[in-house]
Each structure stands twice: as structure tokens, then as C-alpha cells.
Design an enzyme around this catalytic site. Structure first.
Site, PDB file in Angstrom:
ATOM      1  CB  CYS A   6      -0.676  -0.013   1.102  1.00 24.41           C
ATOM      2  SG  CYS A   6      -1.969  -1.425   1.207  1.00 24.41           S
TER       3      CYS A   6
ATOM      4  CG  HIS B  45      -2.940   3.479   2.048  1.00 21.60           C
ATOM      5  ND1 HIS B  45      -3.704   2.737   0.860  1.00 21.60           N
ATOM      6  CD2 HIS B  45      -2.966   2.457   2.816  1.00 21.60           C
ATOM      7  CE1 HIS B  45      -4.054   1.532   1.029  1.00 21.60           C
ATOM      8  NE2 HIS B  45      -3.726   1.272   2.352  1.00 21.60           N
TER       9      HIS B  45
ATOM     10  CG  ASN C 132      -6.400  -0.998   1.474  1.00 21.60           C
ATOM     11  OD1 ASN C 132      -5.783  -0.960   0.574  1.00 21.60           O
ATOM     12  ND2 ASN C 132      -5.975  -1.401   2.850  1.00 21.60           N
TER      13      ASN C 132
HETATM   14  N1  ACO Z   1     -18.203  -8.827  10.045  1.00 22.79           N
HETATM   15  C1  ACO Z   1     -18.489  -8.865  11.325  1.00 22.79           C
HETATM   16  N2  ACO Z   1     -17.755  -9.355  12.318  1.00 22.79           N
HETATM   17  C2  ACO Z   1     -16.473  -9.267  12.019  1.00 22.79           C
HETATM   18  C3  ACO Z   1     -15.957  -9.199  10.857  1.00 22.79           C
HETATM   19  C4  ACO Z   1     -16.876  -8.638   9.691  1.00 22.79           C
HETATM   20  N3  ACO Z   1     -16.345  -8.507   8.413  1.00 22.79           N
HETATM   21  N4  ACO Z   1     -14.598  -9.219  10.579  1.00 22.79           N
HETATM   22  C5  ACO Z   1     -14.444  -9.703  12.243  1.00 22.79           C
HETATM   23  N5  ACO Z   1     -15.396  -9.429  12.636  1.00 22.79           N
HETATM   24  C6  ACO Z   1     -15.481 -10.143  14.176  1.00 22.79           C
HETATM   25  C7  ACO Z   1     -14.269 -10.833  14.651  1.00 22.79           C
HETATM   26  O1  ACO Z   1     -14.506 -12.055  14.278  1.00 22.79           O
HETATM   27  C8  ACO Z   1     -14.279 -10.511  16.188  1.00 22.79           C
HETATM   28  O2  ACO Z   1     -15.358 -11.360  16.615  1.00 22.79           O
HETATM   29  P1  ACO Z   1     -15.007 -12.000  18.330  1.00 22.79           P
HETATM   30  O3  ACO Z   1     -15.221 -10.969  19.093  1.00 22.79           O
HETATM   31  O4  ACO Z   1     -16.244 -12.935  18.362  1.00 22.79           O
HETATM   32  O5  ACO Z   1     -13.942 -12.900  17.895  1.00 22.79           O
HETATM   33  C9  ACO Z   1     -14.981  -9.119  16.158  1.00 22.79           C
HETATM   34  O6  ACO Z   1     -15.478  -8.848  14.996  1.00 22.79           O
HETATM   35  C10 ACO Z   1     -13.731  -8.138  16.731  1.00 22.79           C
HETATM   36  O7  ACO Z   1     -12.732  -8.285  15.622  1.00 22.79           O
HETATM   37  P2  ACO Z   1     -11.620  -7.602  15.617  1.00 22.79           P
HETATM   38  O8  ACO Z   1     -10.625  -7.981  14.652  1.00 22.79           O
HETATM   39  O9  ACO Z   1     -11.027  -7.085  16.983  1.00 22.79           O
HETATM   40  O10 ACO Z   1     -12.090  -5.986  15.082  1.00 22.79           O
HETATM   41  P3  ACO Z   1     -11.354  -4.615  14.785  1.00 22.79           P
HETATM   42  O11 ACO Z   1     -12.324  -3.769  15.703  1.00 22.79           O
HETATM   43  O12 ACO Z   1      -9.997  -4.802  15.307  1.00 22.79           O
HETATM   44  O13 ACO Z   1     -11.547  -4.208  13.378  1.00 22.79           O
HETATM   45  C11 ACO Z   1     -10.612  -4.514  11.284  1.00 22.79           C
HETATM   46  C12 ACO Z   1     -11.048  -5.224  12.315  1.00 22.79           C
HETATM   47  C13 ACO Z   1     -11.445  -3.459  10.436  1.00 22.79           C
HETATM   48  C14 ACO Z   1      -9.654  -5.506  10.215  1.00 22.79           C
HETATM   49  C15 ACO Z   1      -9.220  -3.738  12.055  1.00 22.79           C
HETATM   50  O14 ACO Z   1      -8.612  -4.266  12.717  1.00 22.79           O
HETATM   51  C16 ACO Z   1      -8.699  -2.808  11.012  1.00 22.79           C
HETATM   52  O15 ACO Z   1      -8.849  -2.071  10.474  1.00 22.79           O
HETATM   53  N6  ACO Z   1      -7.347  -3.097  10.826  1.00 22.79           N
HETATM   54  C17 ACO Z   1      -6.421  -2.508  10.009  1.00 22.79           C
HETATM   55  C18 ACO Z   1      -5.902  -3.463   8.837  1.00 22.79           C
HETATM   56  C19 ACO Z   1      -6.220  -2.932   7.466  1.00 22.79           C
HETATM   57  O16 ACO Z   1      -6.840  -1.974   7.096  1.00 22.79           O
HETATM   58  N7  ACO Z   1      -5.319  -3.589   6.660  1.00 22.79           N
HETATM   59  C20 ACO Z   1      -5.232  -3.182   5.245  1.00 22.79           C
HETATM   60  C21 ACO Z   1      -3.942  -3.365   5.056  1.00 22.79           C
HETATM   61  S1  ACO Z   1      -2.594  -2.651   5.683  1.00 22.79           S
HETATM   62  C22 ACO Z   1      -3.029  -1.097   5.270  1.00 22.79           C
HETATM   63  O17 ACO Z   1      -3.581  -1.054   4.141  1.00 22.79           O
HETATM   64  C23 ACO Z   1      -2.776  -0.011   6.202  1.00 22.79           C
END
Ligand code: ACO
Length: 362
Positions: free
Chosen positions: A133, A273, A303
Site C-alpha cells: 500500500c 493511503h 482499500n
Molecule cells: N463482520 C462482522 N464481524 C467481524 C468481521 C466482519 N466483516 N470481521 C471480524 N469480525 C468480528 C471478529 O471475528 C471479532 O469477533 P469475536 O469478538 O467474536 O472474536 C470481532 O468482529 C472483532 O474483531 P477485531 O479484529 O477485534 O475487530 P477490529 O475492531 O480490530 O476491526 C479491522 C477489524 C477492521 C480489520 C481492523 O483491525 C483494522 O482496520 N485493521 C487494519 C487493517 C487494514 O486496514 N489492513 C489493510 C492492509 S494494511 C493497510 O492498508 C494499512
């Protein structure tokens, strides 16, 4: 004092003299998004998720998905042609084609080579950049170094991703985040004190596998087993990536500003980004930046990896045409793990185009 260096012999017409220590300015930009829209409601038919969860956690409402027959190179070619047209630049006058992508058409040949051939950049070298990215910022760094060092006068930087082909559509943690698209810019030498004022790059090798496509390379070659395990798709430890993204985007943006000798008040827009809205908001708050200065379009594109900054820049410029002297801060974080930022001072593009037309017709 300026020094005139010889360039490689051109079989078609005499080589142009190249001056060292040119400035490197964006003179053309273009983008392409596939027509197919995948909404959060569509995704709720595939995995256990819903519109409310995706919007609150990521800010994404919909993303674009490449159609049959589309690939990273085909999308990149369309964006590149639009950028060349905007710059009024003939393909044969491009010296170097760069393609930043994590989702190349093939491992070999490089996607930049396919784009070079399709467009007809017959005098240009071509190579890919894999900085995930952060690819656009790394690409700007490379393009500006080629220009400032005198090895190239015009670089076509293409950023294109078909991330949806590397997503596990059964993994709700990742499949809701990504989209496809392409953007391209022409980066060109100019004596104007404009263009790329500073670049800051960073990396921390992802030995912990926070964001990885495990199989298909030399470490884990493709086999029936890797396909069955979906090891050719992206896996991510979202929480950890989130924290690292905010910390490093903030720090690298501050470094690029300091190198340019500017303050945030001097910047007319930050084009980040587009990872997800919460990362962008947290970075904006950490920088103490007014919200209206942070450009966001992740809601409509998700993304798009290396393509996201150029897509966002193109959309920003369409809505608010830049004025000569406007300062932009571009900042990214991505797989690798990589990060980077650069500060641009918008050039008098019309003057560069006019001067070039006179030189090339002489
Ligand atoms: N729909 C519903 N529930 C979901 C989903 C979904 N799509 N995805 C995960 N969950 C659930 C999980 O299973 C978890 O359930 P549990 O508590 O029963 O285990 C719960 O939601 C919370 O999961 P977390 O991973 O803690 O959720 P979080 O608030 O961290 O959000 C996310 C997840 C959106 C991926 C976040 O961590 C994030 O934005 N990370 C950055 C990653 C990113 O953008 N990467 C892109 C590549 S790198 C870059 O571009 C910077």
C-alpha cells in the site's frame, strides 16, 4: 552551475541533453475504476457480516471489483493513457515506466513491462515496485530520484491492484476491506522549484507475518495443498496492523514535513493511503490536522493498495483543481511492512508542457 550530460542514444531522433538536479513535478494524472460495484449488502450474502459492522469498523460502504478480462495491467494501461493525455505527452517520450503493485499479472514478466508494451513507450525502461500500500509513495521516491539525478526526464508511474483476486471470500476479517483500481501520474523534470520537495521512507520486515500471502513464491511454491488451504490469499492480523499503521503514518508524515521545511499549516490537503476510515481519523487526530484537510474516499473504493493514493489524488484534483504553489502531503502504510510520505509543491504544469513541446519539436 548546470552540467550537461549525454543520454542513451535514441535511434529515432537525437537525444535530449539532461541537466542534473532537476526538480520532479507531476504533470499528468489519470485513474480507472472497474464498473462492477460490490456493496456491503452483497458481502453479507457471502460471509457472516453486515453493513453496520463494516461501516463502523472501516468506513467502507462499497468497493469496485475487476471484471472478467480485466487485470492489474489492463487497468493500469487505461489509467496510464489518461495520465499521458492529461500531460499531453507522447508515449515515446517517456523514459521510464514504473508499476507499483502487490498483485501483478504474473510473477514474470513484470506488469510494468506489459504496460510499457501496451502503451507504446518504446524508448522506456520498465520495472515493478512491490511496497504494497506504500507503492505510490515509494514510486514517487524512485521517479523523483531518477529525474533529480538526471537519468530520466519523464517517468510514468502506474499504480494498479486487483486485490479481490487475492482475497479469501470466506474470511470476513479481510474480504470486506479490499477493492480494485488503478491510478497513474507523469513525473517530469522541471527547472521550477516545485514538485517533490521531500520523501521519507520506512520499513520493518514483516517476519511476524502480520499481513501475508504465503504461497506461490519460492518459500512456499504452489501445490494442490497450498491451493486447498487458500494459502494464495491474504491473511492479516488486523489489530496489530491497525496500531502500526497509525503510529508510522503519523511519524513518517512529520518526517517528510520537517525535511521539506514546512508545517502542517502550509499543506492544503493530505492525501493518505485509504486503508480504512478509523486509521485515517486516528492519524489525522495524532497529527492535529483539521479533519477537512484529510481527503477520504475509502467509503466508495475500499482499500485499493498501491493504487489508493493516486486514485484519491485524481479524485481530489477533479473536485478542487490545484493552484501553482499548493502543497500536498501524501502518506502511506502497508504490507512489507512499509511506510512513507512525501511533500509536493504543485507546479506550473502548463509552462512545463509548453516548454517541453518547444524542446521536442526543435
Ligand atoms: N463482520 C462482522 N464481524 C467481524 C468481521 C466482519 N466483516 N470481521 C471480524 N469480525 C468480528 C471478529 O471475528 C471479532 O469477533 P469475536 O469478538 O467474536 O472474536 C470481532 O468482529 C472483532 O474483531 P477485531 O479484529 O477485534 O475487530 P477490529 O475492531 O480490530 O476491526 C479491522 C477489524 C477492521 C480489520 C481492523 O483491525 C483494522 O482496520 N485493521 C487494519 C487493517 C487494514 O486496514 N489492513 C489493510 C492492509 S494494511 C493497510 O492498508 C494499512
Amino acid at each position: 552551475m548546470s552540467v550537461t550530460l549525454p543520454v542513451a542514444l535514441d535511434p529515432v531522433r537525437p537525444a535530449e541533453p539532461v541537466r542534473i538536479m532537476n526538480h520532479a513535478a507531476i504533470t499528468g494524472w489519470g485513474s480507472y475504476s472497474p464498473s462492477r460495484v460490490l456493496t456491503n449488502q452483497d458481502l453479507a450474502q457471502l460471509v457472516d457480516t453486515n453493513d453496520e459492522w463494516i461501516r463502523t469498523r472501516t468506513g467502507i460502504a462499497e468497493r469496485r471489483v475487476a471484471g472478467a478480462g480485466e487485470s492489474t495491467s489492463t487497468m493500469g494501461v487505461i489509467a496510464a493513457r489518461r495520465a499521458l493525455e492529461q500531460a499531453q505527452l507522447a508515449p515515446r517520450d517517456v523514459d521510464l515506466v514504473l508499476c507499483a503493485t502487490t498483485t501483478p499479472d504474473y510473477l514474470l514478466p513484470a506488469t510494468a513491462c506489459l504496460i510499457q508494451q501496451q502503451i507504446g513507450c518504446t524508448r522506456a525502461g520498465a520495472m515493478d515496485i512491490n511496497a504494497a500500500c506504500s507503492g505510490f509513495v515509494y514510486g514517487i521516491a524512485i521517479a523523483s530520484q531518477f529525474i533529480q539525478g538526471g537519468a530520466a526526464r519523464r517517468v510514468l508511474l502506474v499504480t494498479s491492484e486487483t486485490l479481490t483476486r487475492f482475497v479469501n471470500w470466506q474470511d470476513r476479517n479481510t474480504c470486506v476491506l479490499f477493492g480494485d483500481g488503478a491510478g497513474a501520474v507523469v513525473v517530469e523534470a522541471t527547472p521550477q522549484r516545485t514538485g517533490v520537495l521531500s520523501v521519507a521512507l520506512g520499513c520493518r520486515g514483516d517476519v511476524e507475518r502480520m499481513l501475508v500471502i504465503e504461497a506461490g513464491g519460492s518459500a512456499v511454491p504452489a501445490s494442490a495443498e497450498t491451493v486447498a488451504k487458500k494459502a494464495h490469499t491474504m491473511r492479516m492480523r488486523g489489530n496489530e496492523v491497525f496500531k502500526m499503521a497509525v503510529r508510522n503514518m503519523t511519524a513518517t508524515a512529520q518526517e517528510a514535513l520537517a525535511k521539506a521545511g514546512l508545517k502542517l499549516d502550509d499543506i492544503c490537503a493530505v492525501i493518505p493511503h485509504q486503508a480504512n476510515l478509523r486509521i485515517l481519523t486516528a492519524t489525522q487526530e495524532a497529527l492535529n490536522l483539521p479533519a477537512e484537510k484529510m481527503f477520504v474516499n475509502v467509503d466508495r473504493f475500499g482499500n485499493t493498495g498501491a493504487a489508493s493514493i493516486s486514485l484519491a489524488l485524481g479524485e481530489y484534483l477533479q473536485m478542487r483543481p490545484a493552484r501553482v504553489g499548493d502543497h500536498f502531503l501524501l502518506v502511506a502504510f502497508g504490507g512489507g511492512l512499509t511506510w512513507g510520505a512525501c511533500v509536493l509543491r504543485w507546479a506550473d504544469v502548463a509552462a512545463i508542457v509548453q516548454e517541453r513541446a518547444q524542446k521536442l519539436s526543435a
